[in-house]
Scaffold this active site. Structure first.
Site, short mmCIF file in Angstrom:
data_model
loop_
_atom_site.label_atom_id
_atom_site.label_comp_id
_atom_site.label_asym_id
_atom_site.label_seq_id
_atom_site.Cartn_x
_atom_site.Cartn_y
_atom_site.Cartn_z
N ALA A 47 0.79 -1.23 0.00
CA ALA A 47 0.00 0.00 0.00
C ALA A 47 0.83 1.30 0.00
O ALA A 47 0.61 2.18 -0.85
CB ALA A 47 -0.98 -0.03 1.18
N ARG A 88 -5.56 -0.10 -8.64
CA ARG A 88 -5.85 -1.11 -7.60
C ARG A 88 -6.79 -0.46 -6.58
O ARG A 88 -6.47 0.60 -6.04
CB ARG A 88 -4.55 -1.60 -6.93
CG ARG A 88 -3.62 -2.30 -7.92
CD ARG A 88 -2.52 -3.09 -7.21
NE ARG A 88 -3.03 -4.26 -6.56
CZ ARG A 88 -2.32 -5.00 -5.69
NH1 ARG A 88 -1.08 -4.65 -5.40
NH2 ARG A 88 -2.84 -6.07 -5.13
N GLN A 198 4.04 -13.43 -1.89
CA GLN A 198 4.82 -12.29 -1.38
C GLN A 198 5.66 -12.68 -0.16
O GLN A 198 6.73 -12.11 0.07
CB GLN A 198 3.88 -11.14 -0.97
CG GLN A 198 3.20 -10.41 -2.10
CD GLN A 198 1.84 -10.99 -2.42
OE1 GLN A 198 1.59 -12.18 -2.22
NE2 GLN A 198 0.94 -10.17 -2.93
N ASP A 239 -3.82 -2.55 4.11
CA ASP A 239 -4.09 -1.76 2.90
C ASP A 239 -5.10 -0.66 3.16
O ASP A 239 -5.17 0.33 2.42
CB ASP A 239 -4.60 -2.67 1.78
CG ASP A 239 -3.41 -3.35 1.12
OD1 ASP A 239 -2.87 -4.28 1.73
OD2 ASP A 239 -3.01 -2.90 0.03
N ASN A 249 -6.32 -6.38 4.64
CA ASN A 249 -4.93 -6.73 4.32
C ASN A 249 -4.95 -7.98 3.44
O ASN A 249 -6.03 -8.51 3.12
CB ASN A 249 -4.12 -6.96 5.60
CG ASN A 249 -2.63 -7.06 5.32
OD1 ASN A 249 -2.06 -6.22 4.61
ND2 ASN A 249 -1.96 -8.09 5.84
N LYS A 250 -3.81 -8.43 3.05
CA LYS A 250 -3.67 -9.55 2.12
C LYS A 250 -4.56 -10.73 2.50
O LYS A 250 -4.65 -11.07 3.69
CB LYS A 250 -2.19 -9.97 2.08
CG LYS A 250 -1.85 -11.13 1.18
CD LYS A 250 -2.33 -10.97 -0.24
CE LYS A 250 -1.87 -9.70 -0.90
NZ LYS A 250 -2.59 -9.42 -2.18
O1 MRU Z 1 -1.26 -7.28 -3.18
P1 MRU Z 1 -0.14 -6.62 -2.44
O2 MRU Z 1 1.13 -7.37 -2.49
O3 MRU Z 1 0.00 -5.17 -2.85
O4 MRU Z 1 -0.63 -6.64 -0.94
C1 MRU Z 1 0.20 -6.08 0.04
C2 MRU Z 1 -0.31 -6.26 1.42
O5 MRU Z 1 -1.34 -6.84 1.65
C3 MRU Z 1 0.48 -5.59 2.49
O6 MRU Z 1 0.39 -6.31 3.69
C4 MRU Z 1 -0.05 -4.17 2.72
O7 MRU Z 1 -0.12 -3.48 1.51
C5 MRU Z 1 0.79 -3.41 3.67
S1 MRU Z 1 2.33 -3.02 2.99
C6 MRU Z 1 3.21 -2.11 4.10
#
Ligand code: MRU
Length: 352
Positions: A47, A88, A198, A239, A249-250
């Site tokens: 994010a 996004r 990730q 996010d 979040n993810k």
């Molecule tokens: O789909 P992504 O890889 O952009 O998702 C990222 C996440 O879910 C992170 O945990 C979130 O963005 C926090 S990053 C400091």
């Protein structure tokens, strides 16, 4: 420091996160459309990094523009903002960054004698300021969050909320880095984080880069390790955090939070203030990005699932606030009830 993204004279330079950990390759976005593309394809992700990338994309678009005057530039700028906002939907930092650039554009263009050159200079400086502020915020989150982690033990994280997801240092991984710097003896368990991996690819890569002991777990292993007493705390990024403390979040974060509660393990969320969305009342109103089915059906170009099977690929889930032990921000550590602590901190800052 890991060079996630950088403003350069040629354009915005990104470490291509789709190629890690096997290849460290850089790509340079030469236009705002290129920046939108690297966000959609997740060359850059996370994010806070997405937010600053969008700001740099706007600065780049204005830099490249041949508009004859400020009104023509304003029309082009509007198109650029819409293109970047469509990349996004879940990470609120994206919209926060675009709004901030829009406010500055409006303010500078209303100054007497405003020129295209002045607007350009102001937007480039603002994007670079956002980059510096993001790193400073991560460092402060690290300072606030480190004392919450055990002096010794296992810490689970999900996805990548590290230097790669920010302009440097990281949110959740920033808290871990700071604790390690302060002498905590930690072992990090990184969920692999299907389907984009990730955790397996990025968190493992960046923690090994810093020599922090790390073990990758398949996403279905956390429960068993918690039961065995190997995990003393969970720390993740976010996010978007709604006004009531619900956290997007993810995908998979919600399950980890429920498991942590069942096992009496604290569940911390580390996020900069730009991730907090007080205009969204609860998690139910947070838009959840749906990613292409191919991310689930294929791995490294190889098909894993039978033709025609149904596929789900929501990129994020929402963890209800009741599972969140504390939210670590650069403004301090917030505790439940989050409606009050979030509003309270926002209010105090507005009064200053
Ligand atoms: O789909 P992504 O890889 O952009 O998702 C990222 C996440 O879910 C992170 O945990 C979130 O963005 C926090 S990053 C400091």
């Amino acid at each position: 420091m890991i060079p996630t993204l950088q403003w350069t004279d040629e354009g915005v330079r990104f470490l291509d996160q789709t190629r890690l950990p096997l290849e460290e390759i850089y790509v340079t976005a030469n236009s705002y459309q290129d920046v939108a593309e690297v966000i959609v394809t997740m060359v850059v992700r996370g994010a806070p990094a997405i937010g600053v990338a969008a700001a740099m994309g706007l600065a780049l678009g204005v830099k490249n523009s041949s508009a004859a005057g400020v009104p023509a530039l304003a029309a082009e700028f509007d198109t650029m903002c819409r293109a970047l906002a469509a990349t996004r939907p879940t990470a609120v930092n994206l919209f926060w960054a675009i709004e901030r650039m829009k406010r500055l554009f409006a303010e500078v263009s209303q100054r007497s004698g405003a020129t295209v050159a002045l607007v350009r200079e102001a937007l480039i400086a603002e994007a670079q300021r956002m980059y510096d502020e993001d790193i400073a915020a991560c460092r402060r989150m690290g300072d606030y969050g480190a004392p919450l982690l055990p002096r010794q033990g296992g810490v689970l994280t999900h996805c990548n909320a590290g230097a790669l997801a920010t302009c440097g240092y990281g949110t959740a991984l920033g808290v871990i880095r700071s604790a390690v710097d302060q002498g905590h003896d930690l072992h990090v368990f990184a969920d692999e984080t299907r389907p984009f991996l990730q955790g397996a690819r990025l968190t493992a890569w960046e923690l090994m880069h810093d020599h922090i002991p790390t073990t990758v777990l398949c996403d279905n292993m956390a429960a068993s390790l918690m039961r065995q007493g190997k995990i003393q705390a969970v720390v993740v990024g976010a996010d978007r955090i709604a006004a009531n403390g619900d956290v997007a979040n993810k995908i998979g974060t919600y399950g980890v939070a429920v498991l942590a509660k069942e096992h009496g393990i604290p569940f911390y969320v580390a996020a900069p203030w730009s991730t907090i969305d007080l205009r969204t009342a609860s998690g139910e109103a947070i838009p959840i990005e749906q990613r292409p089915a191919r991310e689930v059906t294929h791995h490294a170009g190889k098909q894993l699932t039978p033709d025609g099977v149904g596929i789900e690929n929501p990129a994020f889930d929402v963890t209800p606030a009741k599972y969140v032990t504390a939210i670590i921000t650069e403004r301090g550590v917030l505790r439940p009830p989050y409606e009050e602590s979030l509003q309270g901190l926002a209010g105090v800052l507005e009064e200053r």
